[in-house]
Design a protein around this motif. Structure first.
Motif, PDB file in Angstrom:
ATOM      1  N   ALA A   1     117.479  55.953  85.356  1.00  0.00           N
ATOM      2  CA  ALA A   1     118.835  55.458  85.248  1.00  0.00           C
ATOM      3  C   ALA A   1     119.595  56.312  84.802  1.00  0.00           C
ATOM      4  CB  ALA A   1     118.654  54.182  84.069  1.00  0.00           C
ATOM      5  N   GLY A   2     120.984  56.119  85.543  1.00  0.00           N
ATOM      6  CA  GLY A   2     122.009  57.235  85.581  1.00  0.00           C
ATOM      7  C   GLY A   2     122.094  58.022  86.754  1.00  0.00           C
ATOM      8  N   ALA A   3     122.438  59.284  86.766  1.00  0.00           N
ATOM      9  CA  ALA A   3     122.803  59.932  87.816  1.00  0.00           C
ATOM     10  C   ALA A   3     121.505  60.685  88.435  1.00  0.00           C
ATOM     11  CB  ALA A   3     123.608  61.072  87.629  1.00  0.00           C
ATOM     12  N   ASN A   4     121.119  60.588  89.749  1.00  0.00           N
ATOM     13  CA  ASN A   4     120.058  61.117  90.198  1.00  0.00           C
ATOM     14  C   ASN A   4     120.393  62.061  91.519  1.00  0.00           C
ATOM     15  OD1 ASN A   4     117.295  59.741  89.248  1.00  0.00           O
ATOM     16  ND2 ASN A   4     119.181  58.410  89.311  1.00  0.00           N
ATOM     17  N   TYR A   5     119.667  63.067  91.783  1.00  0.00           N
ATOM     18  CA  TYR A   5     120.030  63.719  93.149  1.00  0.00           C
ATOM     19  C   TYR A   5     119.751  62.936  94.456  1.00  0.00           C
ATOM     20  CZ  TYR A   5     120.608  67.969  90.648  1.00  0.00           C
ATOM     21  OH  TYR A   5     121.167  68.979  89.722  1.00  0.00           O
ATOM     22  N   PHE A   6     120.617  62.924  95.361  1.00  0.00           N
ATOM     23  CA  PHE A   6     120.535  62.160  96.625  1.00  0.00           C
ATOM     24  C   PHE A   6     119.168  62.746  97.354  1.00  0.00           C
ATOM     25  CE2 PHE A   6     125.187  61.592  96.426  1.00  0.00           C
ATOM     26  CZ  PHE A   6     125.240  60.147  96.451  1.00  0.00           C
ATOM     27  N   ILE A   7     118.809  61.728  98.105  1.00  0.00           N
ATOM     28  CA  ILE A   7     117.729  62.028  98.991  1.00  0.00           C
ATOM     29  C   ILE A   7     118.409  62.449 100.298  1.00  0.00           C
ATOM     30  CG2 ILE A   7     115.812  61.202 100.459  1.00  0.00           C
ATOM     31  CD1 ILE A   7     114.890  61.049  97.592  1.00  0.00           C
ATOM     32  N   ILE A   8     118.045  63.548 101.028  1.00  0.00           N
ATOM     33  CA  ILE A   8     118.643  64.015 102.250  1.00  0.00           C
ATOM     34  C   ILE A   8     117.536  64.375 103.257  1.00  0.00           C
ATOM     35  CG2 ILE A   8     120.573  65.225 101.109  1.00  0.00           C
ATOM     36  CD1 ILE A   8     118.724  67.923 101.033  1.00  0.00           C
ATOM     37  N   GLN A   9     117.993  64.515 104.406  1.00  0.00           N
ATOM     38  CA  GLN A   9     116.983  64.893 105.610  1.00  0.00           C
ATOM     39  C   GLN A   9     116.814  66.330 105.562  1.00  0.00           C
ATOM     40  OE1 GLN A   9     118.991  64.482 109.358  1.00  0.00           O
ATOM     41  NE2 GLN A   9     116.947  64.641 110.432  1.00  0.00           N
ATOM     42  N   ASP A  10     115.396  66.591 105.834  1.00  0.00           N
ATOM     43  CA  ASP A  10     115.075  67.872 105.793  1.00  0.00           C
ATOM     44  C   ASP A  10     114.019  68.333 106.592  1.00  0.00           C
ATOM     45  OD1 ASP A  10     114.446  70.698 105.420  1.00  0.00           O
ATOM     46  OD2 ASP A  10     114.342  70.751 103.240  1.00  0.00           O
ATOM     47  N   THR A  11     114.272  69.019 107.782  1.00  0.00           N
ATOM     48  CA  THR A  11     113.467  68.818 108.978  1.00  0.00           C
ATOM     49  C   THR A  11     112.053  70.073 108.518  1.00  0.00           C
ATOM     50  OG1 THR A  11     114.711  70.436 109.915  1.00  0.00           O
ATOM     51  CG2 THR A  11     114.796  68.472 110.830  1.00  0.00           C
ATOM     52  N   THR A  12     112.596  70.857 107.685  1.00  0.00           N
ATOM     53  CA  THR A  12     111.292  71.700 107.074  1.00  0.00           C
ATOM     54  C   THR A  12     110.382  71.007 106.130  1.00  0.00           C
ATOM     55  OG1 THR A  12     112.685  72.614 105.172  1.00  0.00           O
ATOM     56  CG2 THR A  12     112.855  73.722 107.363  1.00  0.00           C
ATOM     57  N   SER A  13     110.571  69.878 105.603  1.00  0.00           N
ATOM     58  CA  SER A  13     109.756  69.133 104.711  1.00  0.00           C
ATOM     59  C   SER A  13     108.808  68.467 105.531  1.00  0.00           C
ATOM     60  CB  SER A  13     110.538  68.150 103.907  1.00  0.00           C
ATOM     61  OG  SER A  13     109.724  67.112 103.592  1.00  0.00           O
ATOM     62  N   PRO A  14     107.626  68.348 105.094  1.00  0.00           N
ATOM     63  CA  PRO A  14     106.554  67.760 105.925  1.00  0.00           C
ATOM     64  C   PRO A  14     106.683  66.273 106.219  1.00  0.00           C
ATOM     65  CG  PRO A  14     105.413  68.612 104.078  1.00  0.00           C
ATOM     66  CD  PRO A  14     107.067  68.997 103.794  1.00  0.00           C
ATOM     67  N   VAL A  15     107.489  65.584 105.219  1.00  0.00           N
ATOM     68  CA  VAL A  15     107.786  64.261 105.422  1.00  0.00           C
ATOM     69  C   VAL A  15     109.193  64.000 106.132  1.00  0.00           C
ATOM     70  CG1 VAL A  15     106.356  63.010 103.735  1.00  0.00           C
ATOM     71  CG2 VAL A  15     108.592  63.997 102.921  1.00  0.00           C
ATOM     72  N   GLY A  16     109.886  65.238 106.447  1.00  0.00           N
ATOM     73  CA  GLY A  16     111.493  65.100 107.005  1.00  0.00           C
ATOM     74  C   GLY A  16     112.394  64.779 106.085  1.00  0.00           C
ATOM     75  N   PHE A  17     112.151  64.718 104.490  1.00  0.00           N
ATOM     76  CA  PHE A  17     113.085  64.499 103.764  1.00  0.00           C
ATOM     77  C   PHE A  17     112.768  64.968 102.267  1.00  0.00           C
ATOM     78  CE2 PHE A  17     111.318  61.189 101.284  1.00  0.00           C
ATOM     79  CZ  PHE A  17     110.416  60.507 102.088  1.00  0.00           C
ATOM     80  N   ARG A  18     113.611  65.190 101.554  1.00  0.00           N
ATOM     81  CA  ARG A  18     113.548  65.588  99.984  1.00  0.00           C
ATOM     82  C   ARG A  18     114.494  65.035  99.395  1.00  0.00           C
ATOM     83  NH1 ARG A  18     116.428  70.026  98.900  1.00  0.00           N
ATOM     84  NH2 ARG A  18     117.116  71.477 100.624  1.00  0.00           N
ATOM     85  N   GLN A  19     114.637  65.376  97.846  1.00  0.00           N
ATOM     86  CA  GLN A  19     115.605  65.370  96.991  1.00  0.00           C
ATOM     87  C   GLN A  19     116.380  66.484  96.904  1.00  0.00           C
ATOM     88  OE1 GLN A  19     114.331  63.740  93.198  1.00  0.00           O
ATOM     89  NE2 GLN A  19     116.098  62.559  92.952  1.00  0.00           N
ATOM     90  N   MET A  20     117.801  66.270  96.810  1.00  0.00           N
ATOM     91  CA  MET A  20     118.617  67.643  96.694  1.00  0.00           C
ATOM     92  C   MET A  20     118.554  68.349  95.569  1.00  0.00           C
ATOM     93  SD  MET A  20     122.320  66.116  97.910  1.00  0.00           S
ATOM     94  CE  MET A  20     122.893  68.085  98.191  1.00  0.00           C
ATOM     95  N   HIS A  21     118.890  69.563  95.535  1.00  0.00           N
ATOM     96  CA  HIS A  21     118.742  70.519  94.375  1.00  0.00           C
ATOM     97  C   HIS A  21     120.404  71.012  93.983  1.00  0.00           C
ATOM     98  CE1 HIS A  21     115.161  71.887  96.491  1.00  0.00           C
ATOM     99  NE2 HIS A  21     114.746  70.804  95.790  1.00  0.00           N
ATOM    100  N   ALA A  22     120.330  71.144  92.732  1.00  0.00           N
ATOM    101  CA  ALA A  22     121.525  71.706  92.343  1.00  0.00           C
ATOM    102  C   ALA A  22     122.061  73.083  93.206  1.00  0.00           C
ATOM    103  CB  ALA A  22     121.651  72.209  90.854  1.00  0.00           C
TER     104      ALA A  22
END
Lengths: 410, 435
Positions: free
Chosen positions: B278-299
């Motif tokens: 609950a509260g602020a979370n990092y967005f989910i973004i497309q990442d073609t280098t990830s095996p599933v094609g997406f990941r959570q953002m980082h700072a």
């Protein structure tokens, strides 16, 4: 400083040196004004209610005294280090006045009583609406009236003492532009307007160790002026109206205490020379806090550092009796600024001041005295920055005062 | 009688009463500002709010500088002005109200909907030139040696005398500058960044980061050409664009969830090991280098200002669906941008040293703007809209922002050439205007 209002587009109210040094008026008696505002050691007339309550019991009978002053201040601003820009405050005339009634009682001539109404702080500054410092200050106006009932007692021919209670009333109005622009490019604006009041006291002692010498000491207390429910009003674009709600504000403005030591010496039957050393406790003025009833992201309470320093002014004056009915006076004073470098702001660009005065009194008949005085004040040219607003420039202020008055001896 | 005499005296002394302090006369030092030429890109042209328009051009920083230079012998400053204020080719953005997918009406950037006064904007006005301000929106450093560049760029096409044959540098040399400012290079990295890193490093496309060797060679050619007849000037370096509101307005950790939303998202993403609170979370973004094609953002990663707000709010972008990569500047892309910026700025510093010219370190200045600058009572920062310095496109400046930059340029000019040109009154110009 910046951090305190980092959320705000504007740090509303950088300014408000409201009751600051430039607003201290040393015009509470014309004869004293004509002698560079000395008068602690010498009870010239009933205006000693202000200058030294201890002198009141040395007067000869009762007097009524009224005078008005015409104060014409002017400030010039020049952009620094170089620039094509300079600005001058708009010409205004202020009319602080003094009213005194009092003196010694007929039956008990060791007792003096009196009432004074005078204006120790006042004046104002008005810049052009579009001048470069408009987001710091467009105008400020201040009025104050002190009402002082006073008693005095002459212990013996050498020593007299006096005390007055002060009830202070004031009114302050401050205007500035806000850096939020309407669709047509005009600035928003904000106005603070409030009434203030406070209490204090004025104590004095006069000592005459030998006939030709008189010494006076006075202490006028600090007066804490409280503004409750002042009105803060804003003119801003509709889309920002919720961020700048019209609301009330409260603040405390500390008028400093003043301690004065004065000496007077009668060199000849016609010539009296006076010297005063005046210490003003500006240090009480270390910060200014404005508390808004309604706060928003853009309208936060402000806490502005002032960091004033105490000052010691030196005043010299002389009174020469030409004939019994006519005296002339002159004086010089040096009045250093309480404002440190980095805190000189355009609503009150304070600098060390040099004062020259002249005046005369004339008694066409024994019961009546007509008084007139003139004062010219010029400040140092001061290269200054107001750090909280990052506003720099060179300032010089001048003021001309003319005063006329009338005293009636019962 | 006495009174009359006294007041007579008062009238006399009143006249001599006022202060007579005057501003010191500005001096030009050892530079000659007679003919000032500004060479640059959109920042130099006066571009703002996502387009070019006449009042933006009139409030360009070169125009402000030219105004100050006039106090020390500077001449007229001719700009290739557009006829209208609506924006060319697309309308400008202004602050206005719009209703989002959730039905909430709020203040924000909207397209200008007033009179379209753009007739004649595309007409070539080369015959009115040559111009002192040859800033061209979109131009890169490596474009300066390309003959016929004007054919590809609608802004250059407007005012170049021979757009289809000339090189941009030719246009810059026509006025025979005695003094110049050169602020180029930002677009050699900006196109890559604003496309979410969709191009390549060391490429020639609009979304690529320009090859350092070509950048350096072209930059040196431009400086050589500008100084060939003894002109003096300043070189302005490239800001680290990851500090500007285009990249910093939408926070990486901008996915605000209630407990229930967090729980259901955590359940949905459980197989890939991503959980939400609950509260602020990092967005989910497309990442073609990830095996599933997406990941959570980082700072330290950025979402572009151009990301459709309604997709974030109502279409599940960043939560149920990853934010497409063209709207995201990922950590490795940020590193590419910053490495290129450092290298380009080094090339600029080297060129400056070789030619005995000063560098205006705009990169450092924009960084100070991040924490906030106060000028004559007004606070400026890199915050979108309320910061006051950046226009509604999040990349270019407001007139007040340009004035701050111009003052910083003036400081370098004064320090280098021993001139005492006055600072600009920043607040004379407009910031953002509110309805």
């Amino acid at each position: 400083m910046k951090k305190l209002c980092v959320s705000a587009i504007a740090c509303f109210l950088y300014s408000t040196g409201a009751f600051g040094a430039g607003f201290q008026l040393n015009l509470q008696g014309l004869r004293q004004l004509a002698m560079a505002n000395t008068g602690t050691a010498w009870p010239w007339d009933v205006s000693t209610i202000f200058y030294n309550p201890g002198g009141l019991s040395r007067l000869d009978g009762m007097q009524a005294y009224a005078n008005i002053n015409f104060v014409m201040p002017s400030i010039k601003y020049v952009q620094t280090p170089t620039g094509g820009y300079s600005a001058e405050t708009k010409a205004q005339t202020f009319t602080p006045f003094n009213l005194y009634v009092g003196g010694t009682l007929k039956k008990h001539n060791k007792i003096g009583v009196g009432l004074g109404i005078y204006t120790p702080f006042g004046s104002g500054t008005k810049w052009d609406d579009n001048w470069q410092g408009r987001y710091i200050n467009r105008s400020i106006a201040l009025e104050s009236y002190f009402i002082q009932p006073t008693v005095s007692y002459k212990i013996n021919e050498k020593i007299s003492v006096g005390a007055g209670f002060i009830y202070a009333l004031g009114h302050v109005n401050i205007q500035q532009a806000l850096p939020v622009q309407f669709a047509n490019g005009n600035d928003g604006s904000g106005t603070l307007d409030g009434k203030a009041n406070g209490v204090g006291y004025n104590l004095g002692i006069q000592v005459k160790p030998i006939k030709k010498l008189s010494v006076g000491i006075t202490y006028r207390s600090q007066v804490k002026m409280t503004v409750d429910n002042g009105n803060a009003t804003f003119v801003v674009p509709t889309s920002l109206a919720a961020e700048f709600p019209n609301t009330n504000f409260s603040t405390k403005l500390h008028l400093p205490g003043v301690f004065t030591l004065g000496v007077g010496y009668q060199f000849t039957p016609k010539l009296v020379v006076l010297a005063d050393v005046e210490m003003t406790g500006w240090k009480v003025y270390d910060s200014l806090i404005f508390d808004y009833k309604t706060n928003t992201d853009q309208l936060a309470d402000t806490h502005t550092p002032r960091l004033y320093q105490n000052t010691t002014a030196i005043r010299l004056g002389a009174n020469y009796k030409v004939i019994n009915s006519l005296s002339v006076m002159a004086g010089l004073a040096y009045d250093p600024s309480p404002v440190k470098d980095g805190y000189v702001s355009p609503e009150l660009p304070d600098a060390n001041r040099y004062v020259a005065t002249v005046g005369a009194t004339f008694s066409p008949i024994k019961k009546i005295t007509i008084l007139a005085a003139m004062e010219f004040v010029s400040s140092d040219k001061r290269d200054a920055t107001f750090l909280p607003a990052n506003f720099s420039g060179k300032y010089q202020s001048t003021a001309f005062t003319g005063g006329i008055g009338f005293a009636y001896h019962f | 009688m006495k009174k009359i005499y006294l007041f007579g005296l008062a009238a006399i002394s009143l006249a001599s009463c006022k202060s007579k302090i005057t501003p010191e006369t500005p001096v030009k030092g050892n530079a000659d500002f007679t003919t000032y030429v500004s060479v640059g890109n959109s920042l130099t042209s006066g571009y703002a709010d996502g387009t070019l328009y006449r009042s933006g051009q009139l409030n360009s920083y070169p125009s402000m500088l030219a105004e100050q230079f006039k106090m020390v012998g500077g001449g007229d400053f001719l700009q290739p002005l557009l006829p209208g204020d609506a924006g060319y080719p697309s309308p400008k953005r202004v602050l206005g109200y719009s209703t989002d997918c959730t039905g909430v009406t709020a203040l924000g950037p909207v397209y200008y909907s007033g009179t379209m006064d753009t007739a004649g904007s595309s007409t070539n006005i080369g015959a009115q030139g040559p111009f002192n301000n040859v800033g061209v929106p979109g131009i890169r450093c490596i474009d300066f040696s390309i003959a016929g560049y004007g054919f590809f760029n609608p802004y250059a096409k407007r005012f170049y005398a021979s757009p289809t044959t000339e090189r941009p540098i030719d246009e810059a040399l026509k006025k025979r500058a005695t003094f110049f400012t050169l602020w180029i290079g930002a677009n050699d990295v900006l196109g890559y960044a604003t496309s979410g890193g969709s191009g390549i490093v060391n490429g020639y496309g609009q979304s690529d980061i320009s090859p350092l060797s070509v950048f350096t060679a072209t930059y040196n050619m431009v400086v050589d050409s500008m100084t060939a007849h003894g002109a003096k000037g300043v070189l302005i370096n490239i800001p680290d664009i990851t500090t500007i509101p285009f990249f910093t307005t939408i926070p990486a950790k901008g996915l605000v969830l209630r407990q229930g939303q967090a729980d259901s998202l955590s359940a949905a993403y459980h197989p890939v090991g991503i959980s939400f609170t609950a509260g602020a979370n990092y967005f989910i973004i497309q990442d073609t280098t990830s095996p599933v094609g997406f990941r959570q953002m980082h700072a330290g990663e950025y979402i572009l200002l151009t990301t459709p707000q309604d997709s974030l709010k109502c279409a599940g972008w960043g939560s149920l669906k990853p934010i497409p990569k063209q709207y995201v500047l990922s950590a490795d892309e940020v590193a590419n941008v910053q490495t290129a910026t450092t290298n380009f700025n080094q090339a600029i510093a080297t060129a400056a040293q070789a030619h005995g010219l000063p560098v205006v370190d705009m990169n450092s200045y924009i960084k100070t703007l991040v924490s906030g600058i106060t000028f004559n009572g007004v606070n400026f920062s890199t915050t979108y809209v309320t910061g006051g310095a950046f226009s509604l496109d999040g990349v270019h400046l407001t007139p007040r922002g340009y004035a701050l930059a111009a003052n910083y340029i003036l400081l370098t000019i004064n320090n280098t050439y021993k001139s005492t040109i006055p600072m600009i009154d920043v607040n004379k110009y407009s910031g953002l205007r509110f309805p």
